[in-house]
Design a protein around this motif. Structure first.
Motif, PDB file in Angstrom:
ATOM      1  N   VAL A 185       0.880  -1.168   0.000  1.00 48.98           N
ATOM      2  CA  VAL A 185       0.000   0.000   0.000  1.00 48.98           C
ATOM      3  C   VAL A 185       0.914   1.214   0.000  1.00 48.98           C
ATOM      4  N   TYR A 186       0.859   2.001  -1.053  1.00 48.02           N
ATOM      5  CA  TYR A 186       1.888   2.997  -1.328  1.00 48.02           C
ATOM      6  C   TYR A 186       1.417   4.429  -1.095  1.00 48.02           C
ATOM      7  N   GLU A 187       2.398   5.305  -0.907  1.00 52.21           N
ATOM      8  CA  GLU A 187       2.115   6.718  -0.694  1.00 52.21           C
ATOM      9  C   GLU A 187       1.741   7.423  -1.988  1.00 52.21           C
ATOM     10  N   SER A 188       2.214   6.919  -3.116  1.00 47.54           N
ATOM     11  CA  SER A 188       1.953   7.549  -4.409  1.00 47.54           C
ATOM     12  C   SER A 188       2.013   6.491  -5.504  1.00 47.54           C
ATOM     13  N   TYR A 189       1.449   6.806  -6.654  1.00 51.30           N
ATOM     14  CA  TYR A 189       1.537   5.854  -7.766  1.00 51.30           C
ATOM     15  C   TYR A 189       2.958   5.776  -8.304  1.00 51.30           C
ATOM     16  N   ASP A 190       3.740   6.865  -8.190  1.00 49.19           N
ATOM     17  CA  ASP A 190       5.148   6.800  -8.596  1.00 49.19           C
ATOM     18  C   ASP A 190       5.891   5.762  -7.765  1.00 49.19           C
ATOM     19  N   GLN A 191       5.651   5.799  -6.462  1.00 49.77           N
ATOM     20  CA  GLN A 191       6.292   4.812  -5.589  1.00 49.77           C
ATOM     21  C   GLN A 191       5.805   3.403  -5.916  1.00 49.77           C
ATOM     22  N   PHE A 236       4.757   2.144  -8.819  1.00 50.83           N
ATOM     23  CA  PHE A 236       5.379   1.625 -10.037  1.00 50.83           C
ATOM     24  C   PHE A 236       6.836   1.257  -9.774  1.00 50.83           C
ATOM     25  N   GLU A 237       7.530   2.117  -9.046  1.00 52.67           N
ATOM     26  CA  GLU A 237       8.945   1.871  -8.759  1.00 52.67           C
ATOM     27  C   GLU A 237       9.145   0.617  -7.928  1.00 52.67           C
ATOM     28  N   GLU A 238       8.361   0.466  -6.871  1.00 52.43           N
ATOM     29  CA  GLU A 238       8.545  -0.669  -5.975  1.00 52.43           C
ATOM     30  C   GLU A 238       8.045  -1.979  -6.601  1.00 52.43           C
ATOM     31  N   GLU A 239       6.965  -1.897  -7.355  1.00 53.73           N
ATOM     32  CA  GLU A 239       6.452  -3.114  -7.993  1.00 53.73           C
ATOM     33  C   GLU A 239       7.430  -3.650  -9.032  1.00 53.73           C
ATOM     34  N   HIS A 255      -5.688  11.290 -14.475  1.00 47.90           N
ATOM     35  CA  HIS A 255      -5.755  10.109 -15.346  1.00 47.90           C
ATOM     36  C   HIS A 255      -4.476   9.951 -16.164  1.00 47.90           C
ATOM     37  N   PHE A 256      -4.049  11.031 -16.793  1.00 45.26           N
ATOM     38  CA  PHE A 256      -2.991  10.946 -17.788  1.00 45.26           C
ATOM     39  C   PHE A 256      -1.656  10.492 -17.207  1.00 45.26           C
ATOM     40  N   ASP A 257      -1.182  11.162 -16.172  1.00 50.65           N
ATOM     41  CA  ASP A 257       0.168  10.882 -15.669  1.00 50.65           C
ATOM     42  C   ASP A 257       0.341   9.441 -15.187  1.00 50.65           C
ATOM     43  N   PRO A 258      -0.552   8.903 -14.335  1.00 44.67           N
ATOM     44  CA  PRO A 258      -0.362   7.500 -13.939  1.00 44.67           C
ATOM     45  C   PRO A 258      -0.528   6.527 -15.105  1.00 44.67           C
ATOM     46  N   ALA A 259      -1.431   6.819 -16.041  1.00 45.96           N
ATOM     47  CA  ALA A 259      -1.597   5.937 -17.194  1.00 45.96           C
ATOM     48  C   ALA A 259      -0.331   5.941 -18.048  1.00 45.96           C
ATOM     49  N   LYS A 260       0.212   7.109 -18.293  1.00 44.75           N
ATOM     50  CA  LYS A 260       1.441   7.242 -19.081  1.00 44.75           C
ATOM     51  C   LYS A 260       2.592   6.480 -18.430  1.00 44.75           C
ATOM     52  N   ALA A 319       2.455   4.104 -16.200  1.00 43.03           N
ATOM     53  CA  ALA A 319       2.187   2.667 -16.159  1.00 43.03           C
ATOM     54  C   ALA A 319       2.563   2.015 -17.481  1.00 43.03           C
ATOM     55  N   LEU A 320       2.139   2.610 -18.580  1.00 47.80           N
ATOM     56  CA  LEU A 320       2.461   2.065 -19.896  1.00 47.80           C
ATOM     57  C   LEU A 320       3.963   2.063 -20.135  1.00 47.80           C
ATOM     58  N   GLU A 321       4.618   3.143 -19.767  1.00 49.58           N
ATOM     59  CA  GLU A 321       6.072   3.249 -19.966  1.00 49.58           C
ATOM     60  C   GLU A 321       6.828   2.219 -19.142  1.00 49.58           C
ATOM     61  N   ASN A 322       6.248   1.808 -18.014  1.00 46.84           N
ATOM     62  CA  ASN A 322       6.906   0.821 -17.153  1.00 46.84           C
ATOM     63  C   ASN A 322       6.450  -0.605 -17.440  1.00 46.84           C
TER      64      ASN A 322
END
Length: 385
Positions: free
Chosen positions: A60-66, A68-71, A92-97, A99-102
């Motif tokens: 359970v993460y503090e941010s979607y950036d964290q 993606f990085e930790e997963e 919507h855009f930033d986490p979707a972008k 996620a796809l890039e990762n």
């Protein structure tokens, strides 16, 4: 792939509405296992949601950036495969972008992004990464909508002539955004919702439904977009004349100030030898109206329906299915595409029956074209993407 798809989630914390809907839809058919999430900007609320869902506290993460990085640090047999994005439009855009890039697959609530430019960038990114992106235009998931789509394509009502689609709600008939209503607050805030209020929130659903069922695209529109509640920053009432090429015309209405209405999405399509009518308040019924013959009532779960409708029905006739099941049908088709991707047989979203990035782009273009037409003194505005 002989296991469940490991799903993460962005948004859907304690005060959210649509996050719980997504989770229930994803769980309904057993194709997904929610393993992690960044459920809120508040880490405390994110942890609260994770505890309620019995998730591993480390995921359970503090941010979607964290997230993606930790997963990505986890072994392939543990990390999430896909992410569900259930935030307000401006997130919507930033986490979707990212996620796809990762390398993660994405299912996202509509509208796809905050702006048309963002939607186009996501569409291109989906193509370049080869990942699956599905958009939850929920109403396309109803079995009787799919039945109508199939029968129209098969020519049962002849040459299509007229389409009426209306989406009346009444919940914003007063200024709820000034009374502490969180759902009203972000939907009426141009910094969070984008350029469209009602046209973005429900108008995109109506336009998408008309195009999905008919198999045609809107080519021109003549719109009236208004704000009726004093002080409101975005539109809450709209209507438009539509053209679907040279031979088919239509009328669209999307309003959130129809006092007394709940969520009465309705579509009627008329051809040279018959018509179809469907309403969200009775979703298991499709009316078929042949020329100079009695109207026929077609019902979900019956043996006379097409394979497309049967595939999206879980229960026998007389056992109501509704909103969650329609949502789940999109998740099932998304799961099929993700599994095919893992197995090396995925080609493109065109091979699956779910709304994709291209439809997301058309949704954002719909908002822009409605606003452009409403502000013009010309009768018709060409629908441009």
């Amino acid at each position: 792939m002989d296991r469940k798809i490991r799903l993460g989630m962005v948004g859907g914390g304690p005060d959210a509405f649509i996050g719980a809907v997504h989770r229930k839809a994803a769980a309904l058919d057993g194709h997904f296992d929610l393993v992690c999430g960044a459920f809120s900007r508040s880490y405390e609320k994110s942890k609260e949601t994770g505890e309620a869902l019995h998730l591993d506290s480390e995921r359970v993460y503090e941010s979607y950036d964290q997230m993606f990085e930790e997963e990505l640090k986890r072994p392939e047999n543990e990390r999430m495969d896909a992410v569900s994005i259930v935030t307000p439009n401006h997130v919507h855009f930033d986490p979707a972008k990212k996620a796809l890039e990762n390398g993660f697959h994405v299912i996202i609530d509509k509208p796809i992004t905050f702006s048309l430019d963002e939607a186009k960038e996501l569409e291109e990114l989906t193509k370049s990464t080869g990942r699956v992106l599905a958009l939850t235009h929920t109403y396309t998931g109803y079995p009787m909508i799919k039945e109508a789509k199939h029968r129209i394509a098969a020519g049962q009502i002849g040459d299509l002539r007229k389409i009426y689609v209306e989406y009346p709600q009444g919940w914003l008939a007063s200024s709820l955004e000034n009374e502490g209503n969180k759902q009203a607050s972000w939907r009426t805030d141009p910094e969070k919702s984008g350029a469209g209020g009602a046209i973005g929130d429900i108008g995109t659903h109506a336009a998408n439904l008309a195009e999905y069922v008919s198999g045609l695209e809107i080519t021109h529109l003549c719109a009236d977009v208004r704000t009726t509640v004093e002080g409101r920053l975005l539109d809450d009432d709209s209507s438009a004349l539509l053209k679907f090429g040279e031979k088919v015309s239509g009328v669209l209405m999307a309003t959130q100030v129809a006092t007394g209405e709940e969520n009465d999405l309705r579509i009627r399509l008329y051809g040279s030898i018959g018509g179809f009518e469907w309403t969200h308040t009775d979703p298991n019924t499709l009316l078929f109206k042949p020329h100079e013959e009695p109207a026929q009532i077609l019902r979900a779960g019956t043996g006379y329906l097409t394979d497309l409708a049967a595939k999206n029905t879980r229960l026998p006739a007389g056992h109501p299915e509704g909103y969650l099941e329609a949502f789940a049908n999109i998740y099932v088709e998304f799961a099929t595409a993700v599994n095919d991707h893992f197995n090396g047989s995925y080609k493109s979203a065109d091979d699956y029956d779910f709304p994709d990035a291209a439809e997301g782009v058309r949704g954002m273009a719909f908002v822009q074209n409605m606003l452009k037409s409403s502000g013009s003194d010309k009768k018709w505005t060409e629908f441009k993407v």
